[in-house]
Design an enzyme around this catalytic site. Structure first.
Site, PDB file in Angstrom:
ATOM      1  N   GLY A  21       0.836  -1.197   0.000  1.00 52.91           N
ATOM      2  CA  GLY A  21       0.000   0.000   0.000  1.00 52.91           C
ATOM      3  C   GLY A  21       0.870   1.245   0.000  1.00 52.91           C
ATOM      4  N   ARG A  84      -0.338  -6.917  -4.669  1.00 50.77           N
ATOM      5  CA  ARG A  84      -0.610  -8.249  -5.223  1.00 50.77           C
ATOM      6  C   ARG A  84       0.556  -8.738  -6.058  1.00 50.77           C
ATOM      7  NH1 ARG A  84      -6.431  -7.033  -7.603  1.00 50.77           N
ATOM      8  NH2 ARG A  84      -6.471  -5.191  -6.304  1.00 50.77           N
ATOM      9  N   ASP A 126       5.634  -4.836   5.866  1.00 53.25           N
ATOM     10  CA  ASP A 126       6.056  -6.190   6.239  1.00 53.25           C
ATOM     11  C   ASP A 126       5.978  -7.181   5.067  1.00 53.25           C
ATOM     12  OD1 ASP A 126       3.312  -6.013   6.259  1.00 53.25           O
ATOM     13  OD2 ASP A 126       3.029  -7.123   8.131  1.00 53.25           O
ATOM     14  N   ARG A 185     -24.920  13.259  19.046  1.00 60.97           N
ATOM     15  CA  ARG A 185     -24.814  11.886  18.543  1.00 60.97           C
ATOM     16  C   ARG A 185     -23.558  11.206  19.061  1.00 60.97           C
ATOM     17  NH1 ARG A 185     -25.972  13.549  12.293  1.00 60.97           N
ATOM     18  NH2 ARG A 185     -28.189  13.057  12.241  1.00 60.97           N
ATOM     19  N   MET A 192      -7.382   3.151   9.690  1.00 57.78           N
ATOM     20  CA  MET A 192      -6.604   1.996   9.219  1.00 57.78           C
ATOM     21  C   MET A 192      -5.576   1.572  10.274  1.00 57.78           C
ATOM     22  SD  MET A 192      -5.929   2.621   5.180  1.00 57.78           S
ATOM     23  CE  MET A 192      -7.156   2.150   3.964  1.00 57.78           C
ATOM     24  N   GLY A 193      -4.706   0.655   9.888  1.00 55.06           N
ATOM     25  CA  GLY A 193      -3.647   0.213  10.812  1.00 55.06           C
ATOM     26  C   GLY A 193      -3.412  -1.285  10.814  1.00 55.06           C
ATOM     27  N   ARG A 194      -4.249  -2.027  10.082  1.00 52.53           N
ATOM     28  CA  ARG A 194      -4.218  -3.494  10.124  1.00 52.53           C
ATOM     29  C   ARG A 194      -4.252  -3.976  11.574  1.00 52.53           C
ATOM     30  NH1 ARG A 194      -4.519  -5.875   5.721  1.00 52.53           N
ATOM     31  NH2 ARG A 194      -3.938  -7.874   6.628  1.00 52.53           N
ATOM     32  N   ARG A 297      -3.855   7.534   3.406  1.00 54.20           N
ATOM     33  CA  ARG A 297      -2.652   7.169   2.649  1.00 54.20           C
ATOM     34  C   ARG A 297      -2.249   8.253   1.650  1.00 54.20           C
ATOM     35  NH1 ARG A 297      -3.612   1.106   1.503  1.00 54.20           N
ATOM     36  NH2 ARG A 297      -3.258   1.701  -0.652  1.00 54.20           N
TER      37      ARG A 297
HETATM   38  O1  F6P Z   1      -1.058  -1.384   5.123  1.00 54.49           O
HETATM   39  C1  F6P Z   1      -1.587  -0.174   4.751  1.00 54.49           C
HETATM   40  C2  F6P Z   1      -3.084  -0.258   4.617  1.00 54.49           C
HETATM   41  O2  F6P Z   1      -3.560   1.026   4.284  1.00 54.49           O
HETATM   42  C3  F6P Z   1      -3.793  -0.824   5.836  1.00 54.49           C
HETATM   43  O3  F6P Z   1      -3.926   0.107   6.866  1.00 54.49           O
HETATM   44  C4  F6P Z   1      -5.103  -1.266   5.211  1.00 54.49           C
HETATM   45  O4  F6P Z   1      -5.685  -2.335   5.923  1.00 54.49           O
HETATM   46  C5  F6P Z   1      -4.685  -1.751   3.852  1.00 54.49           C
HETATM   47  O5  F6P Z   1      -3.437  -1.135   3.568  1.00 54.49           O
HETATM   48  C6  F6P Z   1      -5.669  -1.440   2.763  1.00 54.49           C
HETATM   49  O6  F6P Z   1      -5.170  -1.925   1.575  1.00 54.49           O
HETATM   50  P1  F6P Z   1      -5.842  -1.741   0.148  1.00 54.49           P
HETATM   51  O7  F6P Z   1      -5.003  -0.733  -0.565  1.00 54.49           O
HETATM   52  O8  F6P Z   1      -5.747  -3.088  -0.468  1.00 54.49           O
HETATM   53  O9  F6P Z   1      -7.238  -1.281   0.339  1.00 54.49           O
END
Ligand code: F6P
Length: 370
Positions: A21, A84, A126, A185, A192-194, A297
């Site tokens: 990414g 990929r 990673d 509300r 994000m962050g995995r 990102r």
């Molecule tokens: O690893 C970076 C990241 O932005 C993660 O935080 C997120 O889960 C993933 O990549 C999303 O990837 P994609 O570009 O496949 O949507």
């Protein structure tokens, strides 16, 4: 950028690739690698679309000063990227619409040798760094550069891209708070962050979240509802919850997006809906969700990320020059150092439960969902 055919490799030729990414700062790394190489009298090639450029996916290009002029503050990557593009598990489409994985690593290494590449600077998270380590084991000299907004690469104090993502998320938290308050509300913001909670923790703290849910602390939503009710009693009729995409309920698992990604990692996403729905049902409060997604990102890197990216790129070229290949550059404040690639990928960087940021959040009265 001009196509390189590898017919006349210079005495020293390195290549740079960006994989996984994207993250703000990739172009600054490329700029530092190119200028660092050219200023040593080397040739610098750009491998496009991750490692795919060495497998015929896109031409390998020769990079010169013009190609990297003005790039330090530009988001994205001029080389393109993919999550990929694992050459050891290359997805090959079949006539029946299915895919099979093929190991094309030997082909990749042959192509690198043909082009006269003496070392590859592989910029990635990673996944990409793991591929780089496997290629290094097969004889391709590699220097890794840790990149990811997730900040989950081991052996480095931080990765470039993270600071920019946290700034974006904090800015969003500031904006969400005012609309949450106007409408009384509960807003649930998914970041994000995995499987690391760094973005949620830092943006949650800096953006004054009332609850911060991270993968390292499986959550109990009744505790989050308690927090919402306590605020209600105090006349604070709104709450903001920040949840990391990889956060999970106690005894449960992370929420995945439907649809497997061929040749890629599983995709996280959707936990904010689960959290918001539970809070609505159990507190009666109106809830809304916001998923920041790929906004985190994009854009221009912060000053911190620009500096780190430039320093990483320069250090990677230095590592090649000094024969420290099969290492990853790392930030060990105040220095940029190198660590063996395997060591770095063997120990993912997750939020330690006893860290000062978690203690600070708790002492400020924020709920960590436990
Ligand atoms: O690893 C970076 C990241 O932005 C993660 O935080 C997120 O889960 C993933 O990549 C999303 O990837 P994609 O570009 O496949 O949507």
């Amino acid at each position: 950028m001009t196509a390189s055919h590898g017919m006349y490799p210079s005495s020293m030729c390195i290549a740079v690739s960006t994989g996984g990414g994207d993250a703000p700062g990739l172009n600054a790394v490329i700029r530092a690698v190119v200028l660092g190489g050219l200023n040593r009298g080397w040739e610098v090639l750009g491998i496009r679309r991750g490692f795919g450029g060495l497998l015929g996916d896109a031409p390998v290009v020769s990079l010169d000063r013009e190609d990297v002029r003005g790039l330090t503050n530009v988001g994205g990557t001029i080389l393109g990227t993919t999550n990929r593009g694992n050459p050891f598990k290359w997805p090959v489409p079949q006539s029946d619409g299915t895919w099979v994985e093929k190991d094309r690593s030997d082909e990749l290494i042959d192509k690198a040798r043909l082009l006269g590449i003496k070392a590859v600077v592989a910029v990635g998270g990673d996944g990409t760094l793991g591929i780089a380590a496997d290629l290094a084991d097969k004889g391709l000299p590699v220097v890794g550069v840790p990149k990811t907004i997730d900040n989950d690469v081991g052996s480095t104090w931080t990765t470039f891209g993270f600071d920019t993502a946290v700034n974006t998320a904090t800015d969003a938290m500031d904006k969400i708070e005012s609309t949450a308050e106007s409408h009384e509300r509960v807003m649930v913001v998914e970041v994000m962050g995995r499987y690391a909670g760094w973005i949620a923790l830092h943006a949650g703290l800096a953006g004054s979240a009332h609850a911060i849910l991270i993968p390292e602390i499986p959550f109990d939503l009744d505790k989050v509802c308690d927090k919402v009710r306590q605020r209600e009693v105090l006349g604070r009729k709104f709450s903001v919850v920040i949840v990391a995409e990889g956060a999970m309920p106690k005894g449960g698992s992370a929420v995945l997006k439907a649809g497997a990604v061929v040749g890629g990692a599983e995709r996280l996403g959707g936990v904010a809906n689960l959290v918001a729905e539970y809070i609505r049902e159990h507190t009666g409060k109106e809830t809304r969700t916001v998923t920041l997604g790929h906004l985190q990102r994009g854009g221009s890197p912060t000053t911190f990320d620009r500096l780190l990216a430039l320093r990483f790129g320069a250090a990677a070229v230095r590592a090649v020059e000094e024969g420290r290949t099969n290492h990853m550059v790392a930030f060990d404040p105040p220095d940029v150092t190198t660590v063996p690639l395997r060591e770095a990928i063997g120990h993912p960087h997750r939020v330690p439960l006893d860290c000062d940021q978690i203690r600070t959040a708790r002492e400020l009265g924020m709920s960590m969902g436990d």
